[in-house]
Design a protein around this motif. Sequence first.
Motif, PDB file in Angstrom:
ATOM      1  N   SER A 130      20.442  16.253   1.560  1.00 49.17           N
ATOM      2  CA  SER A 130      19.699  17.464   1.927  1.00 49.17           C
ATOM      3  C   SER A 130      18.340  17.471   1.264  1.00 49.17           C
ATOM      4  N   ALA A 131      17.304  17.546   2.089  1.00 49.25           N
ATOM      5  CA  ALA A 131      15.912  17.465   1.621  1.00 49.25           C
ATOM      6  C   ALA A 131      15.017  17.575   2.843  1.00 49.25           C
ATOM      7  N   THR A 132      13.723  17.566   2.615  1.00 44.54           N
ATOM      8  CA  THR A 132      12.775  17.458   3.717  1.00 44.54           C
ATOM      9  C   THR A 132      12.307  16.015   3.807  1.00 44.54           C
ATOM     10  N   TYR A 133      12.321  15.477   5.020  1.00 49.94           N
ATOM     11  CA  TYR A 133      11.933  14.092   5.261  1.00 49.94           C
ATOM     12  C   TYR A 133      10.591  14.065   5.984  1.00 49.94           C
ATOM     13  N   LEU A 134       9.654  13.345   5.414  1.00 48.50           N
ATOM     14  CA  LEU A 134       8.297  13.285   5.936  1.00 48.50           C
ATOM     15  C   LEU A 134       7.978  11.880   6.408  1.00 48.50           C
ATOM     16  N   LEU A 136       3.788   2.449   8.393  1.00 46.13           N
ATOM     17  CA  LEU A 136       4.407   3.767   8.524  1.00 46.13           C
ATOM     18  C   LEU A 136       5.384   3.931   7.384  1.00 46.13           C
ATOM     19  N   GLN A 137       5.365   5.095   6.763  1.00 47.89           N
ATOM     20  CA  GLN A 137       6.267   5.356   5.641  1.00 47.89           C
ATOM     21  C   GLN A 137       7.114   6.579   5.916  1.00 47.89           C
ATOM     22  N   TRP A 138       8.341   6.533   5.418  1.00 46.84           N
ATOM     23  CA  TRP A 138       9.204   7.692   5.368  1.00 46.84           C
ATOM     24  C   TRP A 138       9.349   8.116   3.901  1.00 46.84           C
ATOM     25  N   PHE A 139       9.182   9.429   3.666  1.00 44.97           N
ATOM     26  CA  PHE A 139       9.304   9.998   2.337  1.00 44.97           C
ATOM     27  C   PHE A 139      10.404  11.054   2.342  1.00 44.97           C
ATOM     28  N   ARG A 140      10.923  11.304   1.163  1.00 42.67           N
ATOM     29  CA  ARG A 140      11.858  12.406   0.941  1.00 42.67           C
ATOM     30  C   ARG A 140      11.211  13.371  -0.050  1.00 42.67           C
ATOM     31  N   GLN A 141      11.379  14.671   0.211  1.00 37.96           N
ATOM     32  CA  GLN A 141      10.870  15.670  -0.716  1.00 37.96           C
ATOM     33  C   GLN A 141      11.949  16.713  -0.972  1.00 37.96           C
ATOM     34  N   ASP A 142      12.340  16.831  -2.233  1.00 38.91           N
ATOM     35  CA  ASP A 142      13.262  17.889  -2.628  1.00 38.91           C
ATOM     36  C   ASP A 142      12.467  19.162  -2.917  1.00 38.91           C
ATOM     37  N   PRO A 143      13.094  20.324  -2.809  1.00 37.49           N
ATOM     38  CA  PRO A 143      12.365  21.600  -2.951  1.00 37.49           C
ATOM     39  C   PRO A 143      11.570  21.672  -4.250  1.00 37.49           C
ATOM     40  N   GLY A 144      10.289  21.998  -4.136  1.00 32.02           N
ATOM     41  CA  GLY A 144       9.434  22.166  -5.296  1.00 32.02           C
ATOM     42  C   GLY A 144       9.071  20.891  -6.016  1.00 32.02           C
ATOM     43  N   LYS A 145       9.362  19.753  -5.410  1.00 35.23           N
ATOM     44  CA  LYS A 145       9.113  18.476  -6.070  1.00 35.23           C
ATOM     45  C   LYS A 145       8.082  17.644  -5.303  1.00 35.23           C
ATOM     46  N   ASP A 161       0.815  -1.215   0.000  1.00 35.06           N
ATOM     47  CA  ASP A 161       0.000   0.000   0.000  1.00 35.06           C
ATOM     48  C   ASP A 161       0.846   1.261   0.000  1.00 35.06           C
ATOM     49  N   THR A 162       2.010   1.190  -0.610  1.00 32.38           N
ATOM     50  CA  THR A 162       2.839   2.387  -0.753  1.00 32.38           C
ATOM     51  C   THR A 162       2.147   3.376  -1.672  1.00 32.38           C
ATOM     52  N   GLN A 163       2.167   4.647  -1.284  1.00 29.26           N
ATOM     53  CA  GLN A 163       1.632   5.678  -2.158  1.00 29.26           C
ATOM     54  C   GLN A 163       2.758   6.248  -3.023  1.00 29.26           C
ATOM     55  N   LEU A 223      11.136   4.301   2.705  1.00 27.35           N
ATOM     56  CA  LEU A 223      10.985   3.053   3.431  1.00 27.35           C
ATOM     57  C   LEU A 223       9.552   2.924   3.907  1.00 27.35           C
ATOM     58  N   LEU A 224       9.032   1.706   3.897  1.00 27.91           N
ATOM     59  CA  LEU A 224       7.714   1.420   4.448  1.00 27.91           C
ATOM     60  C   LEU A 224       7.866   0.306   5.466  1.00 27.91           C
ATOM     61  N   ILE A 225       7.337   0.507   6.664  1.00 28.47           N
ATOM     62  CA  ILE A 225       7.373  -0.516   7.706  1.00 28.47           C
ATOM     63  C   ILE A 225       5.952  -0.956   7.996  1.00 28.47           C
ATOM     64  N   GLN A 226       5.681  -2.229   7.814  1.00 26.87           N
ATOM     65  CA  GLN A 226       4.371  -2.760   8.158  1.00 26.87           C
ATOM     66  C   GLN A 226       4.231  -2.771   9.678  1.00 26.87           C
ATOM     67  N   SER A 227       2.998  -2.785  10.166  1.00 21.32           N
ATOM     68  CA  SER A 227       2.770  -2.704  11.614  1.00 21.32           C
ATOM     69  C   SER A 227       3.376  -3.890  12.358  1.00 21.32           C
ATOM     70  N   SER A 228       3.545  -5.016  11.662  1.00 23.36           N
ATOM     71  CA  SER A 228       4.101  -6.210  12.312  1.00 23.36           C
ATOM     72  C   SER A 228       5.628  -6.216  12.315  1.00 23.36           C
ATOM     73  N   GLN A 229       6.232  -5.239  11.645  1.00 20.79           N
ATOM     74  CA  GLN A 229       7.690  -5.192  11.538  1.00 20.79           C
ATOM     75  C   GLN A 229       8.277  -4.218  12.551  1.00 20.79           C
TER      76      GLN A 229
END
Lengths: 114, 110
Positions: free
Chosen positions: B85-89, B33-42, A101-103, B48-54
């Motif tokens: 260097s980026a914003t991590y969400l 739970l997911q971690w994302f990276r966002q570069d400016p204006g992008k 379910d990755t977006q 990475l995605l972690i399932q609840s059981s992990q």
Amino acid sequence: DVKVTQSSRYLVKRTGEKVFLECVQDMDHENMFWYRQDPGLGLRLIYFSYDVKMKEKGDIPEGYSVSREKKERFSLILESASTNQTSMYLCASSSPRDGKDTQYFGPGTRLTVL
Amino acid sequence: KQEVTQIPAALSVPEGENLVLNCSFTDSAIYNLQWFRQDPGKGLTSLLLIQSSQREQTSGRLNASLDKSSGRSTLYIAASQPGDSATYLCAVSGSEKLVFGKGTKLTVNP
């Protein structure tokens, strides 16, 4: 690779105009989402869709509507644009079939309403 | 209502340093739970995605951990580089919908 494309990177419109933002994904994903991103407020979900012709309100649907006539395309409509709708708009898609379910996100459309 | 908090809001480190970004969430009933990276204006790129059981996931120099019971996740970046260097969400999912934190803006100085 999953590809999510958005019709415009930058858009400038005038107050009161009707605005269409288009999003297309090429991975046969069931789920599609529209977010807006504003400094200090983060990403907020506007609308999402689980299937063709289906739509669900997100956290901030006021002033927006959506259309999903084909599985690969999800449109966000600003019926009468206002200056407080100036923002970065991000589209995403996902599928429960991939087991994670990755977006996957598009590059975004920066909309300015004058 | 789920709330996601990321601390710090901004971080500046010298190149080569190992660093940790923090994410906390109020409702432990999450799907993943997911971690994302966002570069400016992008747009956002999923890291990475972690399932609840992990408990953790690793990709290259990145390691993300999840402690569901305490409502916390960390993103560890080893040997940081200017290109990091980026914003991590951080975002948590209770169903198909994601709830995002406001991000940590990371600057890695050469």
